[in-house]
Design a protein around this motif. Structure first.
Motif, short mmCIF file in Angstrom:
data_model
loop_
_atom_site.label_atom_id
_atom_site.label_comp_id
_atom_site.label_asym_id
_atom_site.label_seq_id
_atom_site.Cartn_x
_atom_site.Cartn_y
_atom_site.Cartn_z
N UNK A 101 41.83 -6.82 19.90
CA UNK A 101 41.88 -7.74 18.77
C UNK A 101 43.21 -7.61 18.02
N UNK A 102 43.65 -6.39 17.74
CA UNK A 102 44.90 -6.23 17.00
C UNK A 102 46.10 -6.67 17.83
N UNK A 103 46.05 -6.48 19.15
CA UNK A 103 47.13 -6.96 20.01
C UNK A 103 47.18 -8.48 20.00
N UNK A 104 46.01 -9.11 20.06
CA UNK A 104 45.95 -10.57 20.02
C UNK A 104 46.50 -11.09 18.70
N UNK A 105 46.07 -10.50 17.58
CA UNK A 105 46.51 -10.96 16.26
C UNK A 105 48.00 -10.73 16.06
N UNK A 106 48.50 -9.60 16.52
CA UNK A 106 49.94 -9.34 16.40
C UNK A 106 50.74 -10.37 17.20
N UNK A 107 50.19 -10.78 18.36
CA UNK A 107 50.88 -11.76 19.20
C UNK A 107 50.93 -13.13 18.54
N UNK A 108 49.81 -13.58 18.02
CA UNK A 108 49.76 -14.95 17.51
C UNK A 108 50.28 -15.09 16.09
N UNK A 109 50.18 -14.03 15.26
CA UNK A 109 50.62 -14.18 13.87
C UNK A 109 51.88 -13.39 13.55
N UNK A 110 52.22 -12.38 14.35
CA UNK A 110 53.40 -11.57 14.07
C UNK A 110 53.21 -10.59 12.94
N UNK A 111 51.96 -10.30 12.58
CA UNK A 111 51.67 -9.43 11.44
C UNK A 111 51.06 -8.10 11.89
N UNK A 253 55.70 -21.21 25.98
CA UNK A 253 56.55 -21.48 24.82
C UNK A 253 57.70 -20.49 24.67
N UNK A 254 58.54 -20.35 25.68
CA UNK A 254 59.67 -19.42 25.55
C UNK A 254 60.56 -19.85 24.38
N UNK A 255 61.05 -18.91 23.60
CA UNK A 255 61.82 -19.26 22.40
C UNK A 255 63.13 -19.96 22.73
N UNK A 256 63.46 -20.97 21.95
CA UNK A 256 64.71 -21.70 22.14
C UNK A 256 65.92 -20.89 21.69
N UNK A 263 56.08 -14.47 16.96
CA UNK A 263 55.14 -15.45 16.44
C UNK A 263 55.82 -16.63 15.77
N UNK A 264 57.15 -16.65 15.70
CA UNK A 264 57.83 -17.85 15.19
C UNK A 264 57.61 -19.02 16.14
N UNK A 265 57.23 -18.74 17.38
CA UNK A 265 56.80 -19.78 18.32
C UNK A 265 55.30 -19.60 18.55
N UNK A 266 54.57 -20.72 18.56
CA UNK A 266 53.11 -20.65 18.68
C UNK A 266 52.70 -20.03 20.01
#
Length: 439
Positions: A101-111, A253-256, A263-266
């Motif tokens: 859960x924490x790995x998922x949240x860190x990935x999607x929100x960056x927090x 969604x590789x970063x531009x 998480x700046x990219x969804x």
């Protein structure tokens, strides 16, 4: 993270009290939804098992805490430290699932998330009512349906498959854009060869009445809320797979640019996100046969290929152009309709390239054109970053350096879908007016 204050949230339940006044209470009352759409009022085949109720409760608590924690108050105006306490029926199982859960949240929100679980009496809560329909209305397929191009393409494909059982579309209302979602749904319904059911939920959080802050707008945890709700519905309907359609290039969604890493990219449908979601479900499910899997059926397709799939399923071009794909839709003021698409964000650029690939043009009304030389630099930044990115080789290392990939990933296939998507984007750049193309 030095100097970043922690934000404390407590999801209340009857008979429980917060540890101290530092903990901000959360509840279902924060969601702007009619009583008929509340989680315990949804008409499903049967009540979902306790673990699925827990998953949805955790996801709703995460999303509420996300919206109630402004990024502006942190040291870098992005990264937050959020502590969350949620009641669940099986705290031990959730503690085992916590690393995922924490790995998922860190990935999607960056927090940085610290989540703790406390016991919850399942018998004290209301149960969802069973379906009042016959067996032909029972779902055998469950998919998320946002009203965007990707979910439309998948729903159209599956709706035209003859089946004695229903296709269940899980929808989240986009406030001010409900008519867009209704239009797209009606188009699928007209083409459907089977029964369709839709489950509508709210994703709108109200600001607490005594709050002095403005709600956070980034909503990066929204994907978990969507997926958890679909999983909850699927297990109640005895369906073992939930489809979360997203074209492969936007799923990865590789970063531009370096400024868009993390998480700046969804990352809602990134393979790493789905990997951890499925590991959570495997850990908390009461029995292995209940472990619903979340999969992306369009992981190997570009936006153009998804558009072609929707077209080939019999949907008119006007319906595809009526979908909502924008990452930052322009506001709709009361009494005045505006364009549903800003036209300049990265999702809008990918949408443009997909429709161009399929039809040779895109007639979607956009609020702005990314190649307009009068566009302010802040609004042209996505277009300029895109062109620089297309001039730079993309390798497997670029895919893995930003967000990890699951062990079962086929790296060559992932890189292939990104490269094919880049070709579609290059075609978009090539047809742009020279004034901005050469900028």
């Amino acid at each position: 993270m030095t100097g970043t204050p922690a934000f404390y949230f407590w999801l209340s339940h009857p008979g429980a009290q917060a540890p101290s006044s530092d903990w901000q209470p959360l509840s279902d009352a924060l969601y702007w939804e009619s009583p008929t759409r509340a989680p315990d009022r949804r008409q499903l085949l049967a009540p979902a098992p306790d673990w699925a109720d827990d998953l949805q409760r955790v996801a709703r608590a995460v999303f509420a805490a996300d919206r109630c924690t402004p990024r502006e108050e942190t040291f870098d105006r992005w990264t937050r430290h959020i502590r969350l306490s949620v009641p669940v029926t099986a705290p031990d199982a959730w503690t085992r699932a916590l690393p995922h859960l924490t790995a998922l949240l860190a990935t999607v929100t960056g927090d940085r998330w610290e989540v703790e679980f406390r016991p919850y009496d399942a018998d004290a809560r209301p149960r969802s009512r069973p379906l009042p329909f016959g067996p032909e209305a029972y779902a055998r397929e469950v998919t998320l349906f946002s009203g965007g191009l990707d979910s439309l393409g998948w729903a159209a494909q599956r709706a035209t498959v003859r089946s004695p059982h229903a296709l269940l579309l899980v929808m989240f209302e986009e406030r001010n854009f409900e008519s867009v979602q209704d239009t797209v749904y009606e188009a699928v319904l007209r083409r459907s060869e089977r029964a369709l059911r839709r489950l509508e939920q709210s994703q709108t959080i109200r600001r607490p009445m005594d709050a002095t802050f403005t709600l956070e707008r980034s909503t990066r945890s929204r994907g978990l809320l969507y997926a958890a709700t679909a999983v909850h519905a699927a297990v109640a309907e005895h369906v073992l797979v939930v489809h979360i359609p997203e074209n492969g290039q936007l799923a990865l969604n590789p970063p531009l640019s370096a400024a868009r890493w993390g998480a700046c990219s969804t990352r809602s449908v990134h393979p790493w996100t789905l990997h951890h979601l499925n590991r959570i479900i495997e850990t908390i499910a009461d029995r292995p046969e209940q472990a619903v899997r979340a999969v992306n059926p369009f992981a190997a397709l570009t936006k153009g290929q998804v558009c072609a799939a929707a077209r080939d399923a019999g949907l008119p071009r006007e319906v595809l152009e009526a979908t909502l794909s924008c990452g930052t839709p322009p506001p709709r003021w009361r009494g005045r309709a505006c364009d549903a698409h800003c036209g300049v964000c990265f999702p809008c650029l990918v949408r443009r390239s997909g429709l161009l690939h399929t039809y040779g043009e895109d007639r979607t009304p956009y609020a702005a054109e990314p190649w307009d030389p009068s566009l302010p630099p802040t609004r042209a930044q996505h277009w300029l970053a895109l062109k620089r990115w297309l001039d730079t080789p993309c390798t497997v290392l670029d895919l893995m350096a930003d967000v990890p990939l699951p062990p079962e990933s086929r790296l060559a296939e992932l890189l292939d879908v990104v490269e094919r998507g880049r070709e579609e984007l290059r075609a978009l750049v090539a047809q742009a007016p020279a004034a901005r193309r050469s900028a």
